[in-house]
Scaffold this motif. Sequence first.
Motif, PDB file in Angstrom:
ATOM      1  N   PRO A 442       3.465  -5.304  -1.951  1.00  0.00           N
ATOM      2  CA  PRO A 442       3.286  -4.162  -1.047  1.00  0.00           C
ATOM      3  C   PRO A 442       2.278  -3.156  -1.596  1.00  0.00           C
ATOM      4  N   VAL A 443       1.540  -2.536  -0.691  1.00  0.00           N
ATOM      5  CA  VAL A 443       0.624  -1.466  -1.063  1.00  0.00           C
ATOM      6  C   VAL A 443       1.396  -0.377  -1.801  1.00  0.00           C
ATOM      7  N   GLY A 444       0.791   0.156  -2.861  1.00  0.00           N
ATOM      8  CA  GLY A 444       1.406   1.240  -3.617  1.00  0.00           C
ATOM      9  C   GLY A 444       1.934   0.842  -4.977  1.00  0.00           C
ATOM     10  N   LEU A 445       2.042  -0.478  -5.236  1.00  0.00           N
ATOM     11  CA  LEU A 445       2.529  -0.912  -6.539  1.00  0.00           C
ATOM     12  C   LEU A 445       1.413  -0.834  -7.579  1.00  0.00           C
ATOM     13  N   ALA A 446       1.807  -0.580  -8.818  1.00  0.00           N
ATOM     14  CA  ALA A 446       0.875  -0.498  -9.935  1.00  0.00           C
ATOM     15  C   ALA A 446       1.010  -1.733 -10.815  1.00  0.00           C
ATOM     16  N   SER A 490       0.739   0.906 -17.161  1.00  0.00           N
ATOM     17  CA  SER A 490      -0.189   1.308 -16.106  1.00  0.00           C
ATOM     18  C   SER A 490       0.566   1.796 -14.873  1.00  0.00           C
ATOM     19  N   HIS A 491       0.328   3.066 -14.523  1.00  0.00           N
ATOM     20  CA  HIS A 491       0.973   3.664 -13.353  1.00  0.00           C
ATOM     21  C   HIS A 491       0.009   3.783 -12.173  1.00  0.00           C
ATOM     22  N   VAL A 492      -1.209   3.285 -12.315  1.00  0.00           N
ATOM     23  CA  VAL A 492      -2.229   3.445 -11.285  1.00  0.00           C
ATOM     24  C   VAL A 492      -2.032   2.395 -10.195  1.00  0.00           C
ATOM     25  N   PRO A 493      -1.771   2.809  -8.935  1.00  0.00           N
ATOM     26  CA  PRO A 493      -1.594   1.820  -7.864  1.00  0.00           C
ATOM     27  C   PRO A 493      -2.833   0.955  -7.696  1.00  0.00           C
ATOM     28  N   LEU A 494      -2.615  -0.323  -7.464  1.00  0.00           N
ATOM     29  CA  LEU A 494      -3.717  -1.258  -7.239  1.00  0.00           C
ATOM     30  C   LEU A 494      -4.250  -1.076  -5.823  1.00  0.00           C
ATOM     31  N   GLU A 495      -5.584  -1.092  -5.691  1.00  0.00           N
ATOM     32  CA  GLU A 495      -6.224  -0.854  -4.396  1.00  0.00           C
ATOM     33  C   GLU A 495      -7.286  -1.907  -4.145  1.00  0.00           C
ATOM     34  N   VAL A 521     -10.033 -10.071  -7.687  1.00  0.00           N
ATOM     35  CA  VAL A 521     -10.274  -8.788  -7.036  1.00  0.00           C
ATOM     36  C   VAL A 521      -9.172  -8.547  -6.009  1.00  0.00           C
ATOM     37  N   VAL A 522      -8.679  -7.319  -5.956  1.00  0.00           N
ATOM     38  CA  VAL A 522      -7.626  -6.955  -5.005  1.00  0.00           C
ATOM     39  C   VAL A 522      -8.218  -6.907  -3.599  1.00  0.00           C
ATOM     40  N   GLN A 523      -7.466  -7.482  -2.647  1.00  0.00           N
ATOM     41  CA  GLN A 523      -7.893  -7.437  -1.247  1.00  0.00           C
ATOM     42  C   GLN A 523      -6.674  -7.262  -0.354  1.00  0.00           C
ATOM     43  N   GLU A 524      -6.931  -6.865   0.899  1.00  0.00           N
ATOM     44  CA  GLU A 524      -5.845  -6.771   1.867  1.00  0.00           C
ATOM     45  C   GLU A 524      -5.389  -8.186   2.205  1.00  0.00           C
ATOM     46  N   ALA A 525      -4.084  -8.399   2.175  1.00  0.00           N
ATOM     47  CA  ALA A 525      -3.537  -9.732   2.441  1.00  0.00           C
ATOM     48  C   ALA A 525      -3.447  -9.978   3.947  1.00  0.00           C
ATOM     49  N   ASP A 532       6.827  -9.209   7.851  1.00  0.00           N
ATOM     50  CA  ASP A 532       7.065  -7.863   8.362  1.00  0.00           C
ATOM     51  C   ASP A 532       5.711  -7.221   8.633  1.00  0.00           C
ATOM     52  N   GLY A 533       5.288  -7.225   9.853  1.00  0.00           N
ATOM     53  CA  GLY A 533       3.969  -6.721  10.198  1.00  0.00           C
ATOM     54  C   GLY A 533       3.778  -5.247   9.934  1.00  0.00           C
ATOM     55  N   GLU A 534       4.870  -4.505   9.753  1.00  0.00           N
ATOM     56  CA  GLU A 534       4.775  -3.071   9.495  1.00  0.00           C
ATOM     57  C   GLU A 534       4.441  -2.781   8.039  1.00  0.00           C
ATOM     58  N   ARG A 535       4.587  -3.751   7.169  1.00  0.00           N
ATOM     59  CA  ARG A 535       4.410  -3.524   5.736  1.00  0.00           C
ATOM     60  C   ARG A 535       3.060  -4.071   5.283  1.00  0.00           C
TER      61      ARG A 535
END
Length: 596
Positions: A442-446, A490-495, A521-525, A532-535
């Motif tokens: 999920p978006v927001g994890l470091a 590392s507390h920096v969220p991955l983007e 490289v991080v990308q949108e999945a 869950d389309g909302e996540r």
Amino acid sequence: MYQSFEVTARPEQGPPRLEQLRAQMRAEGLSGFLVPRADAHQGEYVAAHDERLAWLTGFTGSAGFCAVLMDVAGVFIDGRYRTQVKAQVADVYTPVPWPDVTLTAWLKEQLPQGGRVGFDPWLHAAGQIRTATGELKGSGIELVPCDNLVDRIWQDQPPPPMEAVKAHPMEFAGESAPDKAARLAEDLRKAGQQAAVITLPDSIMWLLNIRGADIPRNPVAHGFAILHADGRVDLFMAAQKLTGLGDHLDASVTQHEPDGFLDAVAALTGPVRVDLNTLPQIVADRLGDRMSDGGDPCALPKARKNAAEIAGAAEAHLRDGAAMVELLAWLDAQAPGSLTETQVVTRLEQCRRRDNGLQEISFETISGTGPNGAIMHYRVTEETDSRLENGHLLVLDSGGQYLDGTTDVTRTIAIGAVGDEEKACFTRVLKGMIAMSMLRWPVGLAGRDIECVARLPLWLAGQDFNHGVGHGVGAYLSVHEGPQRLARTSHVPLEPGMILSNEPGYYREGAFGIRIENLVVVQEAAPLPGGDGERAMLDWRTLTYVPIDRRLIVADMLTAEERRWLNAYHADVAAKIGPRLGAETRMWLDAATAPL
């Protein structure tokens, strides 16, 4: 080109150099003196002029420091270097496991009656000094800023580097320097800040779309910068470095000599954005209460690679992959015992240098066979150069600096007939690397939230490794780039756009080492059926395409899903790298990437 200097102390030089330093401490009325591996710019890499730790102690690791007292000198090293330090420092130095043992706890134990411990305020970050001062409160131990005592006794200290700076082309940068400055300046205005002080060399390079050569293997130049809230930039860098830039720096950038930096800082009106983790203490003293700790304003924008930077990195990795495959095919044709570690390093660099886009290798190649492979950051020397014997594992960690991207790849290679225990350990490391490669999150994890995924197969066997799972990587910049990491700290969220390494390993001291590393490289999945389309989710795009040694894989230890991933990866390696090879090497690659 960067001029090379040999500054590392030999074991027999350690005792007299330590005694000279203690004589200076006595003259200053000090109980101790701190010698970090750092320069005034607080980057990870230092020029020969700033290799004070190596000159004094002989330790050449990329992180650590020495605390010299009158009767003991502790060399503080993390888990990556606990094997290496034993072989490098004289017995007058005491290795200290850090951060398990902190500097302040060690000082309290060694100086129970208190004392004055000197430090060079250019070489220690304000955050470090603030934390240490708080932890020493009530102990009677005082941290005292002073001249650098190592510089006083280092008679043949190399001069500060003065290498030429060049413009970095827009086709690779993807955004102009004025646009970057304007974008960051808007963030300052929104935060109510008048300016930002920037000391990290790679941040200045990124901001101004320039590259330097002050540090070996890293295209950076030493300097300081002040970014103002109106988009102006004051650059404090020796004029002789900038003579070849022409009109690359526009009117929004004003060049000053570095000796004017502290006065310019003192003249700033607040609030001034700083990064207390990298700001030298002497600069913090000039700013006082005008400081606003918001971090380096370039750090996250630099980490989020744009489309041009990602495209450049992908292309650089394909060319680099072809050079690696040429090396692996050549190595496979050599008989066990016929080559040394150095010969492998030389041959690999020759393969890379056939690419006209290569500017430099991205770090000193690690070529460790047998027991040397268990030294995580091993650097081969004339004294340690070993033959690749039958039954050895060779850890080969290397990379290139190309105009369009920075590469870093590690492969562990079987030399002759390798034992079952080595194969089992290799397969666990591979399972961890595959697990991380397949991960969606999920978006927001470091990095701290997901790095355990790569360790789980080793943990289940009671094994682990003492380094992070991955580090950030620059775009024709430093091969180690923050703030993103795959590490417990590392507390920096991955983007999206962040490039990291995926490199689990395993090391058995005195026997063998294993590491497998790809850059990703991080990308949108993409959404999944039934998901869950909302996540919003993220995943990885792999950049590195180099075969993994199938001879070391215990196939029965892999799940069906892991095997599918590996076979698909090898099919991609063959498809992407094969057309770049000669016929004979391509035949080798086809065999090396055959389905498992």
